[in-house]
Design a protein around this motif. Structure first.
Motif, PDB file in Angstrom:
ATOM      1  N   LYS A 112     -17.726 -19.721  19.622  1.00  0.00           N
ATOM      2  CA  LYS A 112     -18.264 -19.142  20.867  1.00  0.00           C
ATOM      3  C   LYS A 112     -17.560 -17.832  21.198  1.00  0.00           C
ATOM      4  O   LYS A 112     -18.189 -16.830  21.550  1.00  0.00           O
ATOM      5  CB  LYS A 112     -18.072 -20.132  22.034  1.00  0.00           C
ATOM      6  CG  LYS A 112     -19.278 -20.996  22.281  1.00  0.00           C
ATOM      7  CD  LYS A 112     -19.042 -21.895  23.482  1.00  0.00           C
ATOM      8  CE  LYS A 112     -19.331 -21.160  24.781  1.00  0.00           C
ATOM      9  NZ  LYS A 112     -19.160 -22.076  25.946  1.00  0.00           N
ATOM     10  N   ALA A 141     -19.258 -14.132  21.308  1.00  0.00           N
ATOM     11  CA  ALA A 141     -19.215 -13.308  22.523  1.00  0.00           C
ATOM     12  C   ALA A 141     -18.560 -11.955  22.245  1.00  0.00           C
ATOM     13  O   ALA A 141     -19.068 -10.898  22.628  1.00  0.00           O
ATOM     14  CB  ALA A 141     -18.444 -14.053  23.613  1.00  0.00           C
ATOM     15  N   ARG A 156     -20.285  -8.069  22.232  1.00  0.00           N
ATOM     16  CA  ARG A 156     -19.780  -6.958  23.045  1.00  0.00           C
ATOM     17  C   ARG A 156     -19.381  -5.782  22.165  1.00  0.00           C
ATOM     18  O   ARG A 156     -19.740  -4.625  22.438  1.00  0.00           O
ATOM     19  CB  ARG A 156     -18.547  -7.404  23.842  1.00  0.00           C
ATOM     20  CG  ARG A 156     -18.858  -8.422  24.920  1.00  0.00           C
ATOM     21  CD  ARG A 156     -17.595  -9.123  25.364  1.00  0.00           C
ATOM     22  NE  ARG A 156     -17.905 -10.203  26.303  1.00  0.00           N
ATOM     23  CZ  ARG A 156     -17.088 -11.211  26.553  1.00  0.00           C
ATOM     24  NH1 ARG A 156     -15.920 -11.282  25.948  1.00  0.00           N
ATOM     25  NH2 ARG A 156     -17.433 -12.157  27.409  1.00  0.00           N
ATOM     26  N   GLU A 213     -20.609  -8.930  31.324  1.00  0.00           N
ATOM     27  CA  GLU A 213     -20.599  -8.301  30.003  1.00  0.00           C
ATOM     28  C   GLU A 213     -20.624  -6.783  30.100  1.00  0.00           C
ATOM     29  O   GLU A 213     -20.023  -6.081  29.304  1.00  0.00           O
ATOM     30  CB  GLU A 213     -21.828  -8.767  29.199  1.00  0.00           C
ATOM     31  CG  GLU A 213     -21.882 -10.260  28.940  1.00  0.00           C
ATOM     32  CD  GLU A 213     -20.681 -10.729  28.146  1.00  0.00           C
ATOM     33  OE1 GLU A 213     -20.467 -10.213  27.035  1.00  0.00           O
ATOM     34  OE2 GLU A 213     -19.945 -11.591  28.664  1.00  0.00           O
ATOM     35  N   SER A 247     -12.374 -12.281  31.978  1.00  0.00           N
ATOM     36  CA  SER A 247     -13.428 -12.820  31.131  1.00  0.00           C
ATOM     37  C   SER A 247     -13.336 -14.332  31.172  1.00  0.00           C
ATOM     38  O   SER A 247     -12.358 -14.894  31.706  1.00  0.00           O
ATOM     39  CB  SER A 247     -13.237 -12.311  29.699  1.00  0.00           C
ATOM     40  OG  SER A 247     -14.306 -12.763  28.904  1.00  0.00           O
ATOM     41  N   GLY A 280     -14.305 -15.243  24.772  1.00  0.00           N
ATOM     42  CA  GLY A 280     -14.024 -14.084  23.922  1.00  0.00           C
ATOM     43  C   GLY A 280     -12.699 -14.250  23.212  1.00  0.00           C
ATOM     44  O   GLY A 280     -11.839 -15.008  23.652  1.00  0.00           O
TER      45      GLY A 280
END
Lengths: 270, 251
Positions: free
Chosen positions: A73, A77, A81, A137, A217, A220
């Motif tokens: 995950k 992510a 980005r 994001e 965040s 990430g």
């Protein structure tokens, strides 16, 4: 024989290339062993076997609560980005660089502005980005874009200016309009530069990504590293660092291969 | 009226005078060699013929048309280097001679097929059909210059401008290129201006040889006066143009 003329043969070359890596691994293993022999509970330099076990666990086992595998995950992510930011930066810098490089009016308008913009330290703008674009994001992607676009633009504009003037004049004598010169003369010659530019900018892009994820965040790679820092989970941090390095290396290799495949004329002279 | 007419052209960069009072009339189909010491403005003169620069005074007209303000399809050019596009194959470089003038810079459909045929004919004429799919970087210097000439010719210019086209070539290749250029010239009857620093080459190829030099010289200020055409030789028949005429009169 002078040292500058002495070249290693193939097997020596492979050995020398591997040497620093092996030395670092050995140094780590020795350091870790020394600390663990004094205190088996030491968390600072976990044994290589511990890191391996942690890595296997991180890559394969899901979260106890949700069942998601967090590492994948996080990777998804972060890569979204990163590639989003780099892609947008590449598109902006390519078009702006072509404008600045080809059109004197655009050059007068933007060259100084971009030069000043590239002096602004992007991380200093991070709070502003979080305030303006929120903690989602968008602010992270914008940080990457702001961080690498000005320098990429300056370099690409210079590359366009470096195209021999004779070629531009020649194209005009063949009846080419400004648009055709941009599309058929400048663009094809600048695309390989764009790719090498992206390769160089990816390092900074990772830096900005991890910084933004560390500050605010909920998923990430950078977020996870800074989260587990609180528990001194060095085995997790090291696994993530190695994983990020591997990802960066693979992206770089893919871009290099793409460049070689797409622009055969670059190497025709070699 | 002559084909190319240069009327009272002056050029200067800031205070530095480069050319002054340049007047010359050239007929269609003439081959003009331009020689002179370095820094005497012969390349500047060629750039003005090309309309890459506009003179500060005077004007240059081709076939009585308006003076051009930028390079166009009337004027083909071959430079010493960088005259071909490195990212296009040899065939596409020739095709660019026609395709670049279109809206998107590329021929399509039937026009492209016809253009490819003409490109292949041109490649055969300049002797490069065996390397049609290679990139210019893999060609020798002489082949690259032949390609550059072929590319310029494909656009069918009214005047061909050559800026030391053979300056970077070895002597053997240069002689081969002379023959190639003479054949091409005999076939097409094109008007050619060639800047060269090689006097022998200038007289061998040219119908006329223009010599650029400074008629006035201020030792305290070398930039004060510009150069102009100091000699205009008739170089036909090995530089002795009227020998046949004389002989005919004697009889």
């Amino acid at each position: 024989m002078r040292h500058i003329n002495r070249k290693p043969d193939r097997s020596t070359g492979v050995f020398l290339a591997a040497l620093p890596f092996v030395l670092v691994v050995i140094a780590y293993a020795v350091g870790s062993e020394m600390r663990l022999s004094v205190n088996p509970q030491d968390k600072l330099l976990p044994a290589p076997s511990t890191i391996w076990d942690t890595a296997v666990r991180l890559f394969t086992q899901g979260d106890r609560r949700t069942g998601d595998i967090l590492l994948w995950k996080d990777t998804w992510a972060s890569l979204t980005r990163l590639l989003g930011g780099v892609g947008i930066a590449a598109a902006i810098s390519l078009s702006l660089g072509m404008l600045i490089g080809l059109f004197p009016y655009a050059r007068k308008t933007f060259a100084g502005f971009v030069a000043v913009l590239s002096m602004v330290p992007p991380l200093a703008l991070l709070p502003i980005l979080f305030i303006v674009f929120g903690l989602g994001e968008l602010s992270k992607v914008v940080l990457i874009v702001i961080g690498i676009t000005p320098i990429m633009t300056r370099d690409l504009a210079q590359r366009v200016l470096d195209i021999p003037h004779e070629q531009i004049v020649k194209a005009q004598t063949l009846g080419a309009s400004s648009g055709v010169i941009a599309l058929r003369v400048a663009l094809p010659q600048i695309l390989p530069r764009l790719i090498s530019n992206i390769r160089l900018s990816l390092g900074s892009a990772w830096l900005f990504l991890i910084a933004a994820e560390a500050v605010a965040s909920d998923v990430g790679l950078g977020y996870r590293i800074f989260l587990v820092r609180r528990y001194l989970a060095m085995d997790v941090i090291l696994t993530y660092v190695i994983w990020i390095t591997l990802l960066a290396f693979l992206i770089d290799w893919a871009l290099k291969t793409l460049s070689r495949k797409s622009f055969p004329w670059m190497e025709a002279g070699l | 009226m002559s084909f190319v007419s240069v009327t009272d052209v002056w050029q200067s960069y800031g205070d530095r005078s480069i050319l002054e009072r340049v007047n010359v009339e050239v007929d269609e189909g003439e081959f003009i060699s331009i020689v002179g010491a370095s820094g005497c403005g012969k390349s500047t003169f060629l750039r003005m013929l090309l309309a890459e620069e506009t003179p500060v005074r005077g004007e240059i007209r081709i076939d009585g048309g308006e003076p051009a303000s930028e390079p166009n399809r009337e004027r083909g050019v071959v430079f010493q280097r960088y005259s071909v596009f490195p990212h296009l194959t040899v065939r596409n470089n020739i095709l660019a001679g026609e395709g670049f003038a279109t809206r998107w810079g590329r021929l399509r459909g039937a026009a492209r097929r016809a253009g490819l045929e003409r490109a292949d004919a041109m490649l055969a004429r300049i002797g490069l059909n065996h390397v049609a799919d290679q990139y210019p970087a893999s060609l020798s210097g002489g082949m690259q210059q032949r390609l550059a000439i072929g590319q310029a010719m494909a656009a069918k210019p009214r005047v061909l401008l050559l800026d030391e086209p053979f300056g970077a070539l070895d002597p053997g290749t240069r002689i081969a290129m002379h023959e190639f250029l003479m054949e091409l010239k005999a076939e097409t009857g094109m008007t050619v201006f060639m800047v060269t620093h090689d006097l022998e080459e200038g007289f061998k190829l040219g119908d006329r040889v223009l010599v650029f030099d400074k008629p006035r010289w201020d030792p305290h200020d070398p930039g004060a006066y510009g150069a102009t055409i100091t000699y205009d030789f008739d170089a036909r028949d090995g530089g002795i143009p009227f020998q046949h005429l004389k002989e005919a009169e004697d009889v």
